[in-house]
Design an enzyme around this catalytic site. Sequence first.
Site, mmCIF file in Angstrom:
data_model
loop_
_atom_site.group_PDB
_atom_site.id
_atom_site.type_symbol
_atom_site.label_atom_id
_atom_site.label_comp_id
_atom_site.label_asym_id
_atom_site.label_seq_id
_atom_site.Cartn_x
_atom_site.Cartn_y
_atom_site.Cartn_z
ATOM 1 N N LYS A 210 64.123 135.129 81.439
ATOM 2 C CA LYS A 210 63.366 133.892 81.626
ATOM 3 C C LYS A 210 62.453 133.956 82.842
ATOM 4 C CE LYS A 210 65.703 130.916 78.495
ATOM 5 N NZ LYS A 210 66.640 129.854 78.198
ATOM 6 N N ARG A 249 73.646 134.629 75.974
ATOM 7 C CA ARG A 249 72.606 134.827 74.952
ATOM 8 C C ARG A 249 71.534 135.725 75.548
ATOM 9 N NH1 ARG A 249 67.665 132.871 73.671
ATOM 10 N NH2 ARG A 249 67.185 132.564 71.471
#
Length: 269
Positions: A210, A249
Amino acid sequence: MARTLVMGVLNVTPDSFSDGGRWVDADAAVARGLALVDQGADIVDVGGESTRPDADRVDAATELRRVLPVVEGLTARGVAVSVDTMRAGVAAAAVDAGATCVNDVSGGLADPAMLGCVAERGVSYIAMHWRGHSRAMAERAVYDDVVAQVCGELGRRRDAALAAGIAPQRLVLDPGIGFAKNADHNWAILRRWDALEELGFPLLLAVSRKRFLGALLASGGTPRPPHERDAATAYLSGHFAARGVWGVRVHDVRASADAVATAGRLGER
Ligand code: PMM
């Protein structure tokens, strides 16, 4: 639960921020999902709509067309599949095709039919903290106390999921790192994981590649590109596996599976 589960990301989209466009063809996507299992994924998370900041929504028919053949192909080969969708219709079709978990980044807010649909089918449900669709996300990244507010808002999604009839043992919560949150918000949440644990449910860590990691690892003002954020991602996977997180994840499954295994061995008594 024996150990932290590794959920491999499979975005069947042309525009996801780190793997968009690579697996739009269903056969290629199924092959990719099988490769993720080889690398150590316990679950493959199949998504047909990008949720990156500023992404446009796709229509339900397009999302379904992308996701369904991949869910079918993977479940036919015995792979545990979750479907990453905010739409009850897509979730229902994917579950009917064999998916055993619905991963809803809106925590039931985007589609009023979602919670009932999941409850009726009796599958697992990941409810993420969410404040609106991609285009509205940045302007909603405003908090007085991000940890307290995210926990409060996520707690209400937990309550709504339970009230709709989702079984408590099938519910997982996720603070939604990067969704209506800037880098400081993300770090604050990760530092105060204990506050999320107090919600009383298994937690999913979804930090992989991210933007806040790109900013952390920037050089000369240029963010580190997404595929070079995997060491930082794997570190966090190991760190939170040691804390007993339900799942991580991730895009680079091998590195996080190794981190989870290492954390597990180190934590043995
Ligand atoms: N992030 C993305 C997609 N799906 N699901 C959950 N539960 N939590 C997340 O943080 C999350 C998600 C966006 O990342 P991607 O484009 O790499 O899939």
